[in-house]
Design a protein around this motif. Sequence first.
Motif, PDB file in Angstrom:
ATOM      1  N   HIS A 157      44.025 -13.162  -0.309  1.00  0.00           N
ATOM      2  CA  HIS A 157      43.400 -13.389  -1.619  1.00  0.00           C
ATOM      3  C   HIS A 157      43.571 -14.861  -2.028  1.00  0.00           C
ATOM      4  O   HIS A 157      44.507 -15.537  -1.602  1.00  0.00           O
ATOM      5  CB  HIS A 157      44.030 -12.456  -2.670  1.00  0.00           C
ATOM      6  CG  HIS A 157      43.332 -12.534  -3.982  1.00  0.00           C
ATOM      7  ND1 HIS A 157      43.763 -13.343  -5.008  1.00  0.00           N
ATOM      8  CD2 HIS A 157      42.176 -11.961  -4.416  1.00  0.00           C
ATOM      9  CE1 HIS A 157      42.919 -13.243  -6.030  1.00  0.00           C
ATOM     10  NE2 HIS A 157      41.947 -12.406  -5.692  1.00  0.00           N
ATOM     11  N   TYR A 169      44.794 -16.160  -4.499  1.00  0.00           N
ATOM     12  CA  TYR A 169      46.032 -16.516  -5.204  1.00  0.00           C
ATOM     13  C   TYR A 169      47.226 -16.676  -4.257  1.00  0.00           C
ATOM     14  O   TYR A 169      48.341 -16.950  -4.711  1.00  0.00           O
ATOM     15  CB  TYR A 169      46.413 -15.432  -6.226  1.00  0.00           C
ATOM     16  CG  TYR A 169      45.464 -15.206  -7.368  1.00  0.00           C
ATOM     17  CD1 TYR A 169      44.574 -16.185  -7.799  1.00  0.00           C
ATOM     18  CD2 TYR A 169      45.478 -14.000  -8.066  1.00  0.00           C
ATOM     19  CE1 TYR A 169      43.718 -15.957  -8.877  1.00  0.00           C
ATOM     20  CE2 TYR A 169      44.629 -13.764  -9.140  1.00  0.00           C
ATOM     21  CZ  TYR A 169      43.747 -14.743  -9.537  1.00  0.00           C
ATOM     22  OH  TYR A 169      42.919 -14.503 -10.600  1.00  0.00           O
ATOM     23  N   ASP A 186      37.835 -13.394  -2.890  1.00  0.00           N
ATOM     24  CA  ASP A 186      38.125 -12.596  -4.081  1.00  0.00           C
ATOM     25  C   ASP A 186      38.140 -11.116  -3.676  1.00  0.00           C
ATOM     26  O   ASP A 186      37.886 -10.772  -2.512  1.00  0.00           O
ATOM     27  CB  ASP A 186      37.138 -12.908  -5.231  1.00  0.00           C
ATOM     28  CG  ASP A 186      35.700 -12.488  -4.946  1.00  0.00           C
ATOM     29  OD1 ASP A 186      35.445 -11.797  -3.936  1.00  0.00           O
ATOM     30  OD2 ASP A 186      34.826 -12.842  -5.759  1.00  0.00           O
ATOM     31  N   SER A 187      38.398 -10.256  -4.644  1.00  0.00           N
ATOM     32  CA  SER A 187      38.563  -8.832  -4.310  1.00  0.00           C
ATOM     33  C   SER A 187      37.303  -8.252  -3.672  1.00  0.00           C
ATOM     34  O   SER A 187      37.385  -7.441  -2.755  1.00  0.00           O
ATOM     35  CB  SER A 187      38.873  -8.016  -5.568  1.00  0.00           C
ATOM     36  OG  SER A 187      39.876  -8.609  -6.300  1.00  0.00           O
ATOM     37  N   MET A 242      44.711  -3.839  -3.099  1.00  0.00           N
ATOM     38  CA  MET A 242      43.736  -4.474  -2.208  1.00  0.00           C
ATOM     39  C   MET A 242      43.874  -3.918  -0.787  1.00  0.00           C
ATOM     40  O   MET A 242      42.872  -3.631  -0.121  1.00  0.00           O
ATOM     41  CB  MET A 242      43.946  -5.991  -2.189  1.00  0.00           C
ATOM     42  CG  MET A 242      43.702  -6.638  -3.536  1.00  0.00           C
ATOM     43  SD  MET A 242      43.992  -8.416  -3.470  1.00  0.00           S
ATOM     44  CE  MET A 242      43.394  -8.846  -5.099  1.00  0.00           C
ATOM     45  N   TYR A 258      37.917  -0.714 -12.384  1.00  0.00           N
ATOM     46  CA  TYR A 258      38.181  -2.011 -11.772  1.00  0.00           C
ATOM     47  C   TYR A 258      38.904  -1.732 -10.455  1.00  0.00           C
ATOM     48  O   TYR A 258      39.694  -0.772 -10.373  1.00  0.00           O
ATOM     49  CB  TYR A 258      39.078  -2.781 -12.738  1.00  0.00           C
ATOM     50  CG  TYR A 258      39.233  -4.253 -12.494  1.00  0.00           C
ATOM     51  CD1 TYR A 258      38.299  -4.997 -11.774  1.00  0.00           C
ATOM     52  CD2 TYR A 258      40.334  -4.940 -13.026  1.00  0.00           C
ATOM     53  CE1 TYR A 258      38.460  -6.358 -11.586  1.00  0.00           C
ATOM     54  CE2 TYR A 258      40.498  -6.295 -12.851  1.00  0.00           C
ATOM     55  CZ  TYR A 258      39.571  -7.004 -12.119  1.00  0.00           C
ATOM     56  OH  TYR A 258      39.741  -8.341 -11.939  1.00  0.00           O
ATOM     57  N   ASN A 315      41.345  -3.010  -9.348  1.00  0.00           N
ATOM     58  CA  ASN A 315      42.793  -3.108  -9.606  1.00  0.00           C
ATOM     59  C   ASN A 315      43.310  -1.754 -10.111  1.00  0.00           C
ATOM     60  O   ASN A 315      43.741  -1.603 -11.252  1.00  0.00           O
ATOM     61  CB  ASN A 315      43.085  -4.181 -10.658  1.00  0.00           C
ATOM     62  CG  ASN A 315      42.616  -5.559 -10.252  1.00  0.00           C
ATOM     63  OD1 ASN A 315      41.539  -5.712  -9.695  1.00  0.00           O
ATOM     64  ND2 ASN A 315      43.408  -6.569 -10.535  1.00  0.00           N
ATOM     65  N   SER A 366      35.750  -8.231 -10.599  1.00  0.00           N
ATOM     66  CA  SER A 366      35.429  -9.202 -11.650  1.00  0.00           C
ATOM     67  C   SER A 366      34.119  -9.931 -11.331  1.00  0.00           C
ATOM     68  O   SER A 366      33.537 -10.549 -12.207  1.00  0.00           O
ATOM     69  CB  SER A 366      36.572 -10.198 -11.804  1.00  0.00           C
ATOM     70  OG  SER A 366      36.835 -10.802 -10.570  1.00  0.00           O
ATOM     71  N   HIS A 371      38.944 -16.728 -15.910  1.00  0.00           N
ATOM     72  CA  HIS A 371      38.788 -15.413 -15.268  1.00  0.00           C
ATOM     73  C   HIS A 371      38.582 -14.378 -16.376  1.00  0.00           C
ATOM     74  O   HIS A 371      39.223 -14.486 -17.438  1.00  0.00           O
ATOM     75  CB  HIS A 371      40.048 -15.093 -14.447  1.00  0.00           C
ATOM     76  CG  HIS A 371      39.836 -13.981 -13.480  1.00  0.00           C
ATOM     77  ND1 HIS A 371      39.903 -12.658 -13.861  1.00  0.00           N
ATOM     78  CD2 HIS A 371      39.516 -13.991 -12.163  1.00  0.00           C
ATOM     79  CE1 HIS A 371      39.655 -11.908 -12.801  1.00  0.00           C
ATOM     80  NE2 HIS A 371      39.410 -12.693 -11.763  1.00  0.00           N
ATOM     81  N   GLU A 429      39.803 -11.621 -16.786  1.00  0.00           N
ATOM     82  CA  GLU A 429      41.038 -10.910 -17.157  1.00  0.00           C
ATOM     83  C   GLU A 429      41.772 -11.623 -18.296  1.00  0.00           C
ATOM     84  O   GLU A 429      42.761 -11.111 -18.821  1.00  0.00           O
ATOM     85  CB  GLU A 429      41.983 -10.805 -15.950  1.00  0.00           C
ATOM     86  CG  GLU A 429      41.514  -9.822 -14.895  1.00  0.00           C
ATOM     87  CD  GLU A 429      42.427  -9.791 -13.677  1.00  0.00           C
ATOM     88  OE1 GLU A 429      43.553 -10.296 -13.737  1.00  0.00           O
ATOM     89  OE2 GLU A 429      41.984  -9.262 -12.640  1.00  0.00           O
ATOM     90  N   SER A 437      34.772 -14.470 -11.245  1.00  0.00           N
ATOM     91  CA  SER A 437      35.846 -14.085 -10.326  1.00  0.00           C
ATOM     92  C   SER A 437      36.400 -15.357  -9.684  1.00  0.00           C
ATOM     93  O   SER A 437      35.826 -16.455  -9.828  1.00  0.00           O
ATOM     94  CB  SER A 437      35.305 -13.161  -9.237  1.00  0.00           C
ATOM     95  OG  SER A 437      34.591 -13.926  -8.274  1.00  0.00           O
ATOM     96  N   THR A 438      37.465 -15.199  -8.927  1.00  0.00           N
ATOM     97  CA  THR A 438      38.086 -16.379  -8.308  1.00  0.00           C
ATOM     98  C   THR A 438      37.102 -17.096  -7.369  1.00  0.00           C
ATOM     99  O   THR A 438      36.984 -18.322  -7.422  1.00  0.00           O
ATOM    100  CB  THR A 438      39.364 -15.960  -7.557  1.00  0.00           C
ATOM    101  OG1 THR A 438      39.060 -14.893  -6.655  1.00  0.00           O
ATOM    102  CG2 THR A 438      40.434 -15.492  -8.519  1.00  0.00           C
TER     103      THR A 438
HETATM  104  P1  13P Z   1      39.180 -11.617  -8.146  1.00  0.00           P
HETATM  105  O1  13P Z   1      39.736 -12.449  -7.042  1.00  0.00           O
HETATM  106  O2  13P Z   1      38.323 -10.521  -7.627  1.00  0.00           O
HETATM  107  O3  13P Z   1      38.513 -12.459  -9.185  1.00  0.00           O
HETATM  108  O4  13P Z   1      40.350 -10.834  -8.868  1.00  0.00           O
HETATM  109  C1  13P Z   1      41.456 -11.386  -9.314  1.00  0.00           C
HETATM  110  C2  13P Z   1      42.520 -10.401  -9.394  1.00  0.00           C
HETATM  111  O5  13P Z   1      42.595  -9.550 -10.191  1.00  0.00           O
HETATM  112  C3  13P Z   1      43.520 -10.445  -8.439  1.00  0.00           C
HETATM  113  O6  13P Z   1      44.592  -9.991  -9.055  1.00  0.00           O
END
Ligand code: 13P
Length: 303
Positions: free
Chosen positions: A24, A26, A40-41, A64, A112, A114, A129, A198, A200, A214-215
């Motif tokens: 991911h 992050y 991204d997700s 994920m 979602y 998540n 997202s 984002h 969120e 999204s990211t």
């Molecule tokens: P995306 O990478 O899909 O934007 O989601 C972020 C996320 O919730 C990861 O925790």
Amino acid sequence: MDLNEVRSEILRLKEAKGAVILAHNYQIPEVQDVADLVGDSFQLSRAAAGTDHRMIVFCGVKFMAESAKILSPDKKVLLPEPQAGCPMADMVTPEDLRRMKDEHPGVPVVCYVNTSAEVKGECHICCTSSNAPKVVRSLNSKEVIFAPDRNLARFVQRAVPEVRVIPWDGFCPTHERIDPDQVLSALAEHPSALFMAHPECQEEVVKMAHFVGSTSQMLDFAASSSTSEFIVGTEEGMLHGLKKRCPHKTFYTISPAPVCPNMKRTTLHSILRSLQEETHEIILPRDTIDRARASLERMLEVI
Ligand code: 13P
Ligand code: SF4
């Protein structure tokens, strides 16, 4: 073993075992750099559904890796750090969702990604997202239940005003901590920068953004924009991919930098251990997989 040796051994074992490494946006820089795909997700789910590899090493959090297993049930899916969970995903259980469905009979549930595999099994369709408004529109329903992220639900409500969005009261602690004053300070400090958020993030923060996505949508926005400075309203791991993709542009985090401790658990050493010992395998009962797969596949069909 030094880091270079660990990296080489990961690449050797990955080939030998027919594994693909998904990460991911992050994840820590060293992990992103060793992955076959960083995304991204939504992109990671699509990659998991389409891969030919027999093994998937998922560098992210548990929901994920579970989605990868649900979409590719015959593959071995490994989560290098079994403690890497998502507090937002833990804010809704299947029992909670069943109660909410009973209160709103006949109203479709959008989850979602998540969420746990069991919760996905209680919903009609998943979203990420990057596609939440599109997924909600695709249902042609006057109302939808949306779980678990209340901030994403509010974002969807503004994007799709013709549908009544009934939100669950969950949130991401990492994004919730970004407050409007921190954004105002960053904008004052960097007056030429565009602010990307984002969905969120808190509603007030999202409303301040020049771009919400999204990211990976943030990566595309920064790359295609004529602007050269950006304030990044999401987890700080994004900075690595942004700088790599746009080496001549400048990116600032919100201060203090938002960090998701779960996303930071995975290291090169844990990936190596995961490949050596084939741990920690995601195991889900077949009926849980089948129920959850229907809602993930419906999402993948929405274009
Ligand atoms: P995306 O990478 O899909 O934007 O989601 C972020 C996320 O919730 C990861 O925790
Ligand atoms: Fe969960 Fe938030 Fe971490 Fe994403 S950033 S894994 S939503 S806690």
